[in-house]
Design a protein around this motif. Structure first.
Motif, mmCIF file in Angstrom:
data_model
loop_
_atom_site.group_PDB
_atom_site.id
_atom_site.type_symbol
_atom_site.label_atom_id
_atom_site.label_comp_id
_atom_site.label_asym_id
_atom_site.label_seq_id
_atom_site.Cartn_x
_atom_site.Cartn_y
_atom_site.Cartn_z
ATOM 1 N N MET A 4 0.859 -1.185 0.000
ATOM 2 C CA MET A 4 0.000 0.000 0.000
ATOM 3 C C MET A 4 0.892 1.231 0.000
ATOM 4 N N ARG A 5 0.475 2.238 -0.746
ATOM 5 C CA ARG A 5 1.240 3.479 -0.854
ATOM 6 C C ARG A 5 0.346 4.641 -0.457
ATOM 7 N N ALA A 6 0.931 5.592 0.238
ATOM 8 C CA ALA A 6 0.209 6.818 0.587
ATOM 9 C C ALA A 6 1.096 8.001 0.221
ATOM 10 N N GLU A 7 0.612 8.837 -0.680
ATOM 11 C CA GLU A 7 1.365 10.038 -1.021
ATOM 12 C C GLU A 7 1.353 10.957 0.190
ATOM 13 N N TRP A 8 2.447 11.659 0.411
ATOM 14 C CA TRP A 8 2.598 12.468 1.622
ATOM 15 C C TRP A 8 1.474 13.468 1.849
ATOM 16 N N PRO A 9 0.940 14.128 0.829
ATOM 17 C CA PRO A 9 -0.165 15.066 1.093
ATOM 18 C C PRO A 9 -1.419 14.384 1.657
ATOM 19 N N SER A 10 -1.535 13.054 1.494
ATOM 20 C CA SER A 10 -2.706 12.341 2.020
ATOM 21 C C SER A 10 -2.592 12.061 3.517
ATOM 22 N N VAL A 11 -1.394 12.195 4.067
ATOM 23 C CA VAL A 11 -1.188 11.900 5.491
ATOM 24 C C VAL A 11 -1.648 13.110 6.307
ATOM 25 N N SER A 12 -2.591 12.859 7.215
ATOM 26 C CA SER A 12 -3.151 13.958 8.007
ATOM 27 C C SER A 12 -2.619 14.004 9.430
ATOM 28 N N ASP A 13 -2.226 12.858 9.987
ATOM 29 C CA ASP A 13 -1.797 12.800 11.384
ATOM 30 C C ASP A 13 -0.823 11.649 11.596
ATOM 31 N N LEU A 51 8.209 12.909 9.515
ATOM 32 C CA LEU A 51 7.659 14.242 9.770
ATOM 33 C C LEU A 51 8.165 15.283 8.772
ATOM 34 N N ALA A 52 9.389 15.123 8.325
ATOM 35 C CA ALA A 52 9.966 16.080 7.376
ATOM 36 C C ALA A 52 9.204 16.099 6.053
ATOM 37 N N ARG A 53 8.469 15.035 5.754
ATOM 38 C CA ARG A 53 7.753 14.946 4.487
ATOM 39 C C ARG A 53 6.273 15.341 4.602
ATOM 40 N N PRO A 71 2.798 21.106 6.612
ATOM 41 C CA PRO A 71 2.843 21.820 7.891
ATOM 42 C C PRO A 71 1.593 21.565 8.746
ATOM 43 N N GLU A 72 0.437 21.464 8.109
ATOM 44 C CA GLU A 72 -0.803 21.210 8.846
ATOM 45 C C GLU A 72 -0.776 19.821 9.502
ATOM 46 N N ALA A 73 -0.297 18.826 8.768
ATOM 47 C CA ALA A 73 -0.216 17.469 9.317
ATOM 48 C C ALA A 73 0.795 17.412 10.463
ATOM 49 N N ARG A 74 1.910 18.112 10.311
ATOM 50 C CA ARG A 74 2.896 18.165 11.409
ATOM 51 C C ARG A 74 2.283 18.804 12.648
ATOM 52 N N ALA A 75 1.495 19.836 12.451
ATOM 53 C CA ALA A 75 0.856 20.521 13.587
ATOM 54 C C ALA A 75 -0.123 19.594 14.309
ATOM 55 N N ARG A 76 -0.767 18.689 13.580
ATOM 56 C CA ARG A 76 -1.695 17.736 14.199
ATOM 57 C C ARG A 76 -0.968 16.528 14.783
ATOM 58 N N VAL A 106 6.087 14.850 16.852
ATOM 59 C CA VAL A 106 7.035 15.961 16.803
ATOM 60 C C VAL A 106 7.810 16.052 18.108
ATOM 61 N N LYS A 107 7.102 15.943 19.218
ATOM 62 C CA LYS A 107 7.748 16.027 20.532
ATOM 63 C C LYS A 107 8.716 14.869 20.736
#
Length: 189
Positions: free
Chosen positions: A122-131, A169-171, A174-179, A184-185
């Protein structure tokens, strides 16, 4: 050959039961869970009633007894259902000649997250990752609502876990990183 179109989140949810029934025997697990919760709640209440009548206990004891019985029922019912459903699912997989254990690999590529399990990828493009959230022994990556469970035991060390999460996380957007505050911590520590 290909087909294209647009789907709305949840539009096929009412039909998921039929697909899941192929492996889980749906709706039996739901019925079993409800019966288990009812019995786990009712039996302590009946036993309390018998005890109260036998020892002539004060009537006010009913309030905590009912609360305790309900708490026990809400804990025991789902636990019994989960055990039953997992057992039925594993039995049905074995009946189809499918293993209940399989090799699993997670890859971070520049443009996609790749999850390979045995004979499936299964593949998920990075913009599809929300959290990316941590829950118990897993990191859960949500991609368009689909959960990818990354067992923390797969990492050789906390340093390897932090490096993997940092690359992941680098990929993210910014919105997904914030969620993904937990990730991140953890990666920053």
């Amino acid at each position: 050959m290909q087909i294209t179109g647009e789907m709305q989140i949840g539009e096929a949810a009412r039909y998921a039961g039929r697909a899941s029934s192929r492996l889980s025997g749906h709706p039996r697990p739901l019925i079993v869970a409800n019966l288990a919760a009812a019995l786990a709640t009712l039996v302590p209440i009946i036993l309390f009633s018998i005890w109260q009548s036998a020892v002539d206990a004060p009537a006010w004891l009913w309030a905590p007894a009912i609360l305790l019985a309900m708490a026990f029922g809400l804990w025991a019912g789902p636990a019994a259902c989960r055990g039953y459903a997992v057992g039925v699912f594993r039995k049905n997989l074995a009946h189809r000649g499918l293993p209940d254990r399989f090799p699993c690999r997670f890859d971070i590529a520049d443009d996609v997250f790749v999850h390979t399990t045995g004979r499936m990828t299964m593949r998920a493009e990075w913009p599809s990752v929300s959290d990316v959230v941590q829950t118990g022994p897993y990191w859960i990556l949500l991609a368009e609502g689909y959960p990818f469970f990354l067992p923390r035991r797969f990492f050789e060390s906390p340093a390897a876990e932090k490096a993997f999460l940092g690359a992941l996380l680098a990929r993210l957007t910014p919105e997904a990183r914030a969620r993904s505050a937990d990730a991140v911590k953890f990666a920053a520590d």
